[in-house]
Every structure is written in C-alpha cells, then in structure tokens.
Design a protein around this motif. Structure first.
Motif, mmCIF file in Angstrom:
data_model
loop_
_atom_site.group_PDB
_atom_site.id
_atom_site.type_symbol
_atom_site.label_atom_id
_atom_site.label_comp_id
_atom_site.label_asym_id
_atom_site.label_seq_id
_atom_site.Cartn_x
_atom_site.Cartn_y
_atom_site.Cartn_z
ATOM 1 N N ASP A 503 30.420 16.656 70.732
ATOM 2 C CA ASP A 503 29.134 16.228 70.207
ATOM 3 C C ASP A 503 28.072 16.946 71.038
ATOM 4 O O ASP A 503 28.039 16.794 72.263
ATOM 5 N N VAL A 504 27.217 17.740 70.402
ATOM 6 C CA VAL A 504 26.256 18.547 71.147
ATOM 7 C C VAL A 504 25.320 17.678 71.987
ATOM 8 O O VAL A 504 24.828 18.128 73.030
ATOM 9 N N ASN A 505 25.095 16.441 71.583
ATOM 10 C CA ASN A 505 24.226 15.561 72.355
ATOM 11 C C ASN A 505 24.816 15.222 73.718
ATOM 12 O O ASN A 505 24.084 15.056 74.702
ATOM 13 N N ALA A 506 26.133 15.137 73.777
ATOM 14 C CA ALA A 506 26.809 14.783 75.026
ATOM 15 C C ALA A 506 27.412 15.982 75.737
ATOM 16 O O ALA A 506 27.532 15.981 76.965
ATOM 17 N N ASP A 507 27.776 17.009 74.969
ATOM 18 C CA ASP A 507 28.550 18.119 75.529
ATOM 19 C C ASP A 507 27.782 19.424 75.628
ATOM 20 O O ASP A 507 28.301 20.388 76.207
ATOM 21 N N GLY A 508 26.578 19.502 75.064
ATOM 22 C CA GLY A 508 25.887 20.775 75.022
ATOM 23 C C GLY A 508 26.664 21.779 74.194
ATOM 24 O O GLY A 508 27.474 21.421 73.328
ATOM 25 N N VAL A 509 26.440 23.062 74.484
ATOM 26 C CA VAL A 509 27.157 24.117 73.753
ATOM 27 C C VAL A 509 28.421 24.453 74.546
ATOM 28 O O VAL A 509 28.490 25.441 75.278
ATOM 29 N N ALA A 510 29.407 23.587 74.413
ATOM 30 C CA ALA A 510 30.640 23.735 75.179
ATOM 31 C C ALA A 510 31.458 24.934 74.724
ATOM 32 O O ALA A 510 32.188 25.528 75.516
ATOM 33 N N HIS A 511 31.363 25.287 73.453
ATOM 34 C CA HIS A 511 32.061 26.461 72.933
ATOM 35 C C HIS A 511 31.261 27.030 71.776
ATOM 36 O O HIS A 511 30.263 26.442 71.327
ATOM 37 N N TYR A 512 31.686 28.192 71.267
ATOM 38 C CA TYR A 512 30.868 28.907 70.284
ATOM 39 C C TYR A 512 30.721 28.150 68.970
ATOM 40 O O TYR A 512 29.740 28.334 68.252
ATOM 41 N N GLY A 513 31.650 27.284 68.645
ATOM 42 C CA GLY A 513 31.556 26.527 67.412
ATOM 43 C C GLY A 513 30.383 25.569 67.377
ATOM 44 O O GLY A 513 30.015 25.072 66.315
ATOM 45 N N LEU A 514 29.775 25.286 68.527
ATOM 46 C CA LEU A 514 28.653 24.363 68.590
ATOM 47 C C LEU A 514 27.304 25.056 68.475
ATOM 48 O O LEU A 514 26.262 24.405 68.642
ATOM 49 N N VAL A 515 27.296 26.342 68.175
ATOM 50 C CA VAL A 515 26.023 27.035 67.953
ATOM 51 C C VAL A 515 25.234 26.423 66.793
ATOM 52 O O VAL A 515 24.023 26.207 66.918
#
Length: 554
Positions: A503-515
């Motif tokens: 979840d980008v709210n909790a994990d930030g951009v942890a990997h490229y799929g979260l762009v």
C-alpha cells in the motif's frame, strides 16, 4: 507552439498511419493473443506476481499526432547483472519462475549478516530477513538499495498504469564490482553487453506469455518512429542507454588518459550496434572524458575513495567561475568501516571551493562530437559544472537538440539552456532533496513558467535499482484510496506478490509496480494538472529524439 514541433508532430502522425498497417515489420502487432483482450497473457507462469490492474491500457494518438503516457527517463532495469552480479540481489525474471528470480544473494543467508552493501547503504541495521518470495518481510522496500525492485511483473503493472517510454540505463562500475562478492568479472564493457542481451531476453520472455514474437507489452526500440508506433498501440517502448564510470576503457590514472580516439570510435559504434540511443560520458569517477558532479555525505566519501582506488587521485576542487556549482563534499569522520576504504588520507576540502577542477577533456569533446555524428543523445547529468558548461557550449554551437537531464543531477539554473536546444529535463522521482511527494511537487511548481515558455511537459527518473533511493510513504495530505483510476481509465488496486500486499500510503514506492500509486498520490497532492503534465512526457521524449535523429551538421 513552436513551428518545428508542429512539423515533427505532423510527420509523427503520418508515420503512425503508414506503419499501422504493417506493424509486424517491427513485431508490435496488437491482435488478440488468445481468447481475452490483447493485454491479457495467454499463459503466465504459476505461481507469479499479481498485477492488480483491470481495464484497457491507454493507447492512440490525438488530432495533433501526440501520444499520451508517462516518461520514465532513468531506470536501471538490469543493474542486478552489473557490478559483478551480486550488488543488487534478485532478478528481473528467471525462466524457472518467481521463486528463483526473487531470492536474496547467497551471502545474505541466514540473517543478512553478510549483506555488506545493504549495511553500508542503510538498508538494514546489520541484519535482515533475506527471504524474498513469498513472504517479502524485508524487501523490496524504499529503504533497501540492495534488492530487486524491477521484477518484470511490477514493470508490467507500471505500464498498465500509464508508463509508456522507459529509458533502461545499462549501468556498472568496475571498481565497485571489484570490492564486492561477485559471480563474474568486472570489465565494464562486458557488463554492458550482458545487460543489453538480458534486455532482449526479457522482451522475448514477455512475448512468450502473449503468444509469440511481437505480441508482448514490451518492445525495445531504436528509433523514434518505432517508439511512436509502440506507444500509440498502448505498449511500453524501452530505450537503451548507458551510465558507466569509464566507458570504452576511458579511465584516467594520475591524470593521464588510458584510451584513445580509436577506442572511443569503436565503443560508440558498438553501442549503436547494441541498440543504445543515449549515454553519459562520465559517472561517479573523473575519467578521461570529463570530471563529475560530486556525491554528498557518506556516499560521497565512499565514491571519493573509489575514485582514488581507480585513478590514484581524489576529487580536486576550485572556486566556481559562475553562479553554477557542484555538490559540496561533506566532511565525514573517517572512523570505523569508512576508515578501511581509504588507503591514504583524503584532502581537506574548502567549503568555498564548490567546483570540480576537471571539465570536458579533449577526448571528451571528441566523444561528444562522436555522439552527435551518430545522432545519439547526451545524458548531461553527473557532469561537473565545467564539463556540463562546455558541453552545452558545443551543443549550442551545433544547434544539437539531443541533450537530456534525466534525474536532477545537474545545476538547475542550466535547465533553460537544455530546453532552448530542444532537449528535456526529468526530475528525480524521490523528489527534490529526497523530500518525496512534497519535494517532487515543489520542483514541478517551481519551473512551471519555464516549461510553459518552451512548450515542455514533465517527466520523472526514478533511478530504480540505482542506489539512489525511492519515495518514502507520504504522511501528509490526502491518502491514496484503492481502487483508483489510472491514466486511460484502468482501475488500480493494491498490489500483491506472494503473501505480501503493498500500500503506497504505508510502504512508499517499494518497487516499480507502485509508480501508478505514487502518481495518484501526486494527483491528490497537486491536482490533475501535474498528471496532465506527466502524461505529456512520452511525446516530449519523442520530440527530442526525433529532432536529434533529424539533425544535420552544418
């Protein structure tokens, strides 16, 4: 709108029309590969990562011949294959499947104690859970700089969310390689060849899932015409670039070059044959072509040590001759592990002297002119102020548009010179001064007037797997709500791989799929205008690349 841009767009629109009927000539047909839609794979490996995006990818061109999509100007897709193969742990893909691809380096087991590079870059506190798939307890993470963030399915998710052009910078550094555990030799040119080959293998790997050659969502392109067609069809166009410290063997030792003009010509010709369209002339270490823009803080200390080991000289500084400056070299206490990096005491740096003494050398000017004669684009980031200034002088004298600042590593007061040539500027994805979403938005806003004056869109360079860091969670403002609507109408939900859901709210951009999730965060922070600017990034790149290919000397 500039007249030249109108002409290029008219040509682009005509090219799309002409090529649409013969897409198979470059293997980009979009006919359905099976019973589903063309973007649905015929057979995905099982088990594998989920994509968690539904709906058709954005595609097509508008009445002006413009495509819509985000530009990823700076990614290191195969940096796991650089640096001897063990600096970035985990693979982009593996024929044996996800469990083989997303596992840690052998020296990280059982508790991460042997993960020297992860410790040195602050990715853990001296130990970590090395297990990747299926639990992913420690990685991928925005904090970890030593683990794979570019797994192919995560890249697929970013494509489904709107990324349409990706510059894959093949990267390595022979000295760093020599200091780490490794599976192979440290010759920089051999590493670039390997990564170029792996990029083609990735394209073929994706094609297999979609029914055969040309049917996948990823196409490696070598001309702007190919890229235009691929993006118009809604696929991802991958451009190959190079970011290496001593290209063509062009290192310097005690100030003396270790390469010749003939080495440069052979190297540039080989790069063209490999399908490489852009490159940096220097990166991290001063070399026989140019001086570098310094790294700061503890990273700068380590890089300066590497420079000494490779070249016999530390960075040398002088007072700047104009308003531009290089990054400061921080004073760091050389005790503990840092002390072991230095075979000799580094010089004491005067904070009033902010510029590298080394600029663009005679060999560097020859290499730059060689890029121009081959219609390749110059990546100007990482050059010292002296080197960048001289490069811009030469580009302006030739009216050469092929210049790119892809990830905020040049003095921003020179952005206008880049724009005036027809080049482009992309911002580091983690934001100005690593300030995340708020820093990215602030920089986007700061240069809005300048971009408008030159009819420029916006873009990002995530530097993913480039040991630069990615976006942390955004803790202020409106949180991202799932599912959300991405570019073109696709619906994006939380991303799941194995037993882990991000979840980008909790994990930030942890990997490229979260762009795509991060871009939704930008929209919630700055409004639709920032998304619209980013959606023009792919066309902006095509404009610069097309003008570069059309350039004529004299």
């Amino acid at each position: 709108m500039h007249a030249g841009r109108r002409v290029r767009r008219a040509v682009a629109a005509a090219v799309v029309g002409l090529l649409a009927a013969s897409a198979a000539t470059i293997g980009t047909g979009t006919a359905s590969a099976g019973p589903g839609d063309w973007w649905d794979p015929v057979a995905r490996p099982a088990p594998d990562s989920q994509i968690n995006v539904t709906g058709a990818p954005a595609s097509g061109v508008d009445a002006q011949g413009d495509v819509t999509g985000y530009l990823e100007a700076h990614n290191h897709v195969f940096s796991n294959e650089g640096f001897g193969g063990r600096m970035i742990c985990g693979k982009v893909f593996d024929p044996a499947g996800i469990a083989t691809a997303l596992k840690d380096c052998p020296e990280h087991y059982p508790h991460g104690i042997g993960a020297i590079f992860e410790h040195a870059t602050g990715g853990d506190d001296g130990t970590h859970d090395p297990v990747g798939y299926p639990t992913f307890a420690h990685w991928p993470s925005y904090k970890s700089l030593a683990h794979q963030q570019n797994y192919y399915a995560w890249m697929e998710r970013a494509w489904r969310g709107g990324v349409r052009i990706m510059v894959n910078d093949l990267v390595t550094n022979g000295m760093i390689c020599s200091l780490l555990p490794r599976d192979r030799g440290c010759n920089e040119m051999e590493s670039i060849r390997l990564q170029a080959r792996k990029s083609r293998e990735l394209e073929a790997y994706v094609d297999q899932m979609y029914g055969g050659p040309g049917r996948g969502w990823l196409r490696i392109v070598t001309t702007p015409e190919q890229a235009q067609q691929v993006v118009a069809q809604g696929k991802l166009a991958m451009v190959l670039g190079v970011e290496m410290s001593e290209p063509f063997g062009c290192k310097q030792v005690l100030g003396f070059p270790q390469c010749s003009r003939a080495d440069i010509d052979r190297g540039l010709d080989e790069f063209k044959a490999l399908g490489i369209s852009s490159m940096f002339l220097c990166h991290k270490f001063d070399n026989a072509l140019c001086g570098v823009r310094f790294d700061e803080g503890t990273t700068g200390v380590a890089v300066n040590a590497g420079q000494f080991l490779s070249t016999g000289t530390f960075w040398q500084t002088e007072r700047c001759r104009g308003p531009q400056s290089d990054n400061p070299i921080s004073s760091v206490d050389l005790t503990g592990p840092l002390r072991t990096l230095f075979p000799a005491d580094p010089p004491s740096y005067d904070p009033a002297k902010r510029c590298n003494t080394r600029g663009l050398t005679a060999l560097g000017e020859y290499a730059l002119k060689g890029l121009m004669s081959r219609r390749m684009m110059l990546e100007i980031d990482h050059m010292s102020v002296k080197a960048a200034g001289r490069s811009l002088d030469l580009l302006e004298a030739a009216d050469y548009p092929g210049v790119v600042s892809s990830h905020s590593w040049m003095d921003p007061s020179w952005h206008e010179r880049v724009y005036a040539l027809g080049g482009l500027v992309a911002q580091y994805g983690a934001g100005h001064d690593h300030a995340g979403t708020d820093g990215f938005v602030a920089e986007w806003s700061r240069e809005a007037g300048l971009r408008a004056a030159y009819d420029k869109a916006y873009a990002f360079g995530t530097d993913m797997n480039g040991v630069g860091g990615t976006n942390p969670p955004h803790t202020t403002g409106t949180p991202v709500t799932y599912p959300f609507t991405a570019l073109g109408g696709a619906r994006v939900d939380r991303q799941t791989t194995g037993q882990r859901t991000w979840d980008v709210n909790a994990d930030g951009v942890a990997h490229y799929g979260l762009v795509p999730d991060w871009i939704e965060d930008l929209r919630l922070t700055a409004g639709q205008a920032i998304v619209d600017d980013l959606a023009g990034g792919a066309q902006m790149y095509l404009d610069t690349w097309g003008a570069t290919r059309a350039w004529s000397a004299g």
